[in-house]
Design a protein around this motif. Structure first.
Motif, PDB file in Angstrom:
ATOM      1  N   ARG B  11       0.852  -1.195   0.000  1.00 22.19           N
ATOM      2  CA  ARG B  11       0.000   0.000   0.000  1.00 22.19           C
ATOM      3  C   ARG B  11       0.883   1.239   0.000  1.00 22.19           C
ATOM      4  O   ARG B  11       1.805   1.348   0.812  1.00 22.19           O
ATOM      5  N   VAL B  12       0.577   2.161  -0.895  1.00 23.41           N
ATOM      6  CA  VAL B  12       1.406   3.357  -1.019  1.00 23.41           C
ATOM      7  C   VAL B  12       1.326   4.196   0.259  1.00 23.41           C
ATOM      8  O   VAL B  12       2.289   4.843   0.655  1.00 23.41           O
ATOM      9  N   MET B  13       0.182   4.142   0.918  1.00 21.67           N
ATOM     10  CA  MET B  13       0.002   4.955   2.119  1.00 21.67           C
ATOM     11  C   MET B  13       0.463   4.230   3.390  1.00 21.67           C
ATOM     12  O   MET B  13       0.204   4.710   4.490  1.00 21.67           O
ATOM     13  N   LYS B  15       3.268   3.756   4.974  1.00 22.03           N
ATOM     14  CA  LYS B  15       4.161   4.483   5.883  1.00 22.03           C
ATOM     15  C   LYS B  15       3.377   5.575   6.630  1.00 22.03           C
ATOM     16  O   LYS B  15       3.522   5.739   7.848  1.00 22.03           O
ATOM     17  N   GLY B  93       3.802  23.691  -0.768  1.00 20.53           N
ATOM     18  CA  GLY B  93       3.238  23.279  -2.062  1.00 20.53           C
ATOM     19  C   GLY B  93       2.339  22.065  -1.952  1.00 20.53           C
ATOM     20  O   GLY B  93       1.472  21.870  -2.799  1.00 20.53           O
ATOM     21  N   ALA B  94       2.545  21.241  -0.926  1.00 21.48           N
ATOM     22  CA  ALA B  94       1.695  20.038  -0.824  1.00 21.48           C
ATOM     23  C   ALA B  94       0.280  20.445  -0.430  1.00 21.48           C
ATOM     24  O   ALA B  94       0.074  21.386   0.330  1.00 21.48           O
ATOM     25  N   CYS B  95      -0.676  19.695  -0.951  1.00 17.50           N
ATOM     26  CA  CYS B  95      -2.081  20.084  -0.839  1.00 17.50           C
ATOM     27  C   CYS B  95      -2.781  19.454   0.362  1.00 17.50           C
ATOM     28  O   CYS B  95      -3.993  19.447   0.434  1.00 17.50           O
ATOM     29  N   HIS B  96      -2.021  18.912   1.291  1.00 15.41           N
ATOM     30  CA  HIS B  96      -2.614  18.221   2.438  1.00 15.41           C
ATOM     31  C   HIS B  96      -1.573  18.136   3.545  1.00 15.41           C
ATOM     32  O   HIS B  96      -0.373  18.268   3.281  1.00 15.41           O
ATOM     33  N   VAL B 126     -10.258  17.483  -1.623  1.00 20.06           N
ATOM     34  CA  VAL B 126      -9.908  16.220  -2.275  1.00 20.06           C
ATOM     35  C   VAL B 126      -8.811  15.492  -1.492  1.00 20.06           C
ATOM     36  O   VAL B 126      -9.052  14.488  -0.830  1.00 20.06           O
ATOM     37  N   CYS B 127      -7.608  16.037  -1.549  1.00 19.34           N
ATOM     38  CA  CYS B 127      -6.439  15.295  -1.046  1.00 19.34           C
ATOM     39  C   CYS B 127      -6.478  14.969   0.449  1.00 19.34           C
ATOM     40  O   CYS B 127      -6.144  13.837   0.824  1.00 19.34           O
ATOM     41  N   SER B 130      -7.604  11.571   1.756  1.00 19.52           N
ATOM     42  CA  SER B 130      -6.840  10.336   1.572  1.00 19.52           C
ATOM     43  C   SER B 130      -5.729  10.151   2.603  1.00 19.52           C
ATOM     44  O   SER B 130      -5.081   9.122   2.629  1.00 19.52           O
ATOM     45  N   TRP B 131      -5.474  11.174   3.406  1.00 22.89           N
ATOM     46  CA  TRP B 131      -4.333  11.112   4.329  1.00 22.89           C
ATOM     47  C   TRP B 131      -4.826  11.047   5.760  1.00 22.89           C
ATOM     48  O   TRP B 131      -5.351  12.026   6.306  1.00 22.89           O
ATOM     49  N   LYS B 156     -15.920  11.554  -1.103  1.00 21.39           N
ATOM     50  CA  LYS B 156     -14.978  10.865  -0.209  1.00 21.39           C
ATOM     51  C   LYS B 156     -14.782  11.660   1.082  1.00 21.39           C
ATOM     52  O   LYS B 156     -14.736  11.095   2.170  1.00 21.39           O
ATOM     53  N   ARG B 159     -17.756  11.264   3.245  1.00 22.48           N
ATOM     54  CA  ARG B 159     -17.859   9.893   3.733  1.00 22.48           C
ATOM     55  C   ARG B 159     -16.851   9.634   4.869  1.00 22.48           C
ATOM     56  O   ARG B 159     -17.134   8.923   5.818  1.00 22.48           O
ATOM     57  N   GLU B 160     -15.683  10.256   4.737  1.00 19.68           N
ATOM     58  CA  GLU B 160     -14.623  10.041   5.725  1.00 19.68           C
ATOM     59  C   GLU B 160     -14.861  10.836   7.009  1.00 19.68           C
ATOM     60  O   GLU B 160     -14.196  10.605   8.009  1.00 19.68           O
TER      61      GLU B 160
END
Lengths: 86, 220
Positions: B11-13, B15, B93-96, B126-127, B130-131, B156, B159-160
């Motif tokens: 799973r990419v997430m 870590k 710059g990161a969106c989350h 959005v982002c 997912s985190w 999403k 829902r989260e």
């Protein structure tokens, strides 16, 4: 740039698997991306191609399979280990 | 040359999720609630937290971690409303926000002296969905200037989330915004959402929000 963070993480995981040397060249990265993963596939593909340019990656082809749910997996790698074909 | 295939199936997430679990364990050790506030930019997260600190600051020891793509403006605003240190995370710059950033921020916070942790995520619907940051729950904020269909456009995130805050309700008389429709869209996405209807600017509906947070803080 969510997809860029994902691409960098994919690069880290792949390097953990094969090391950073040039002996094992990663030529293909296969991913499973869920329809509800919140990831734009075209953008991820672009980011992966931009990130995976240095060894151990070599002319990498990115294959993304869309799957149900919110899965986000580095599914497999294809590696050219420099050995001749049997 | 021989090309062979290696099955990774990682799973990419993974870590991030590992670090999020560690954040969650740290909060649980202190019986502490961590609320991750998520929204699009301009929904009023910072003002909501400013008012919360002003009104509850004397009764609850609230720690704040605030994330912004650039600048510390939000952290500077919030720091004026609390004697506690506001942890600013500039994502560059990161969106989350991610769990590593929260872990690092928690290192600077005395959790034993804290009743409640508020995390102001980067404005983005959005982002941040997912985190996992290791929060106890997400609260999604949207405002009446944004359109009723935000929940179905960004399912999403809704829902989260366990809580939804419809903000800027003082503007309702001036807008063609159907509250029932917005709630119905949200419940379609997540029937268990608990709603708050607020105007951080005028204070309308904020009492219920404060009561809710006080109850969470009392658990610490």
């Amino acid at each position: 740039m969510h997809e860029m963070s994902i691409a960098l993480e994919v690069s880290r995981i792949a390097q953990d698997y094969v090391g950073r040397d040039e002996i094992h060249r990663v030529v293909l990265v296969g991913m499973d991306v869920g329809e509800e993963a919140g990831v734009e596939v075209g953008s991820l593909e672009f980011c992966l191609e931009a990130v995976l340019t240095q060894p151990p990656f070599h002319n990498v082809r990115v294959v993304i399979k869309t799957v149900p749910g919110d899965v986000l997996l580095l599914a497999y790698l294809e590696i050219d280990d420099g050995r001749p074909k049997n | 040359m021989a090309v062979r295939r290696i099955d990774v199936r990682e799973r990419v997430m993974a870590k991030n999720d590992e670090l999020a679990a560690e954040v969650r364990r740290r909060l649980e050790r202190h019986n502490l609630w961590g609320l991750n506030l998520v929204s699009s930019p301009g929904s009023g997260k910072t003002l909501l937290i400013e008012r919360t600190l002003e009104n509850l600051g004397e009764r609850l020891s609230i720690a704040v971690v605030t994330g912004d793509v650039q600048t510390q403006n939000d952290a500077d605003r919030l720091a004026k409303r609390t004697s506690r240190l506001v942890q600013a995370v500039v994502t560059g710059g990161a969106c989350h926000l991610d769990a590593r950033q929260i872990m690092k921020a928690l290192d600077e916070i005395d959790l034993s002296e804290t009743d409640l942790l508020l995390i102001e995520n980067v404005g983005n619907l959005v982002c941040p969905a997912s985190w996992d940051l290791g929060e106890t729950a997400k609260a999604v904020l949207f405002s009446v200037t944004e359109g009723e269909d935000k929940p179905v456009k960004y399912p999403k995130m809704f829902r989260e989330s366990r809580y939804a805050i419809l903000n800027k309700i003082d503007l309702l008389p001036h807008l063609d915004f159907d509250v029932d429709k917005a709630v119905s869209y949200a419940k379609e996405t997540n029937p268990d959402l608990q709603f708050f209807f607020t105007s951080a600017l005028t204070g309308e509906g904020m009492h219920e929000w404060y009561e809710f947070l006080e109850a969470l803080g009392a658990e610490a």
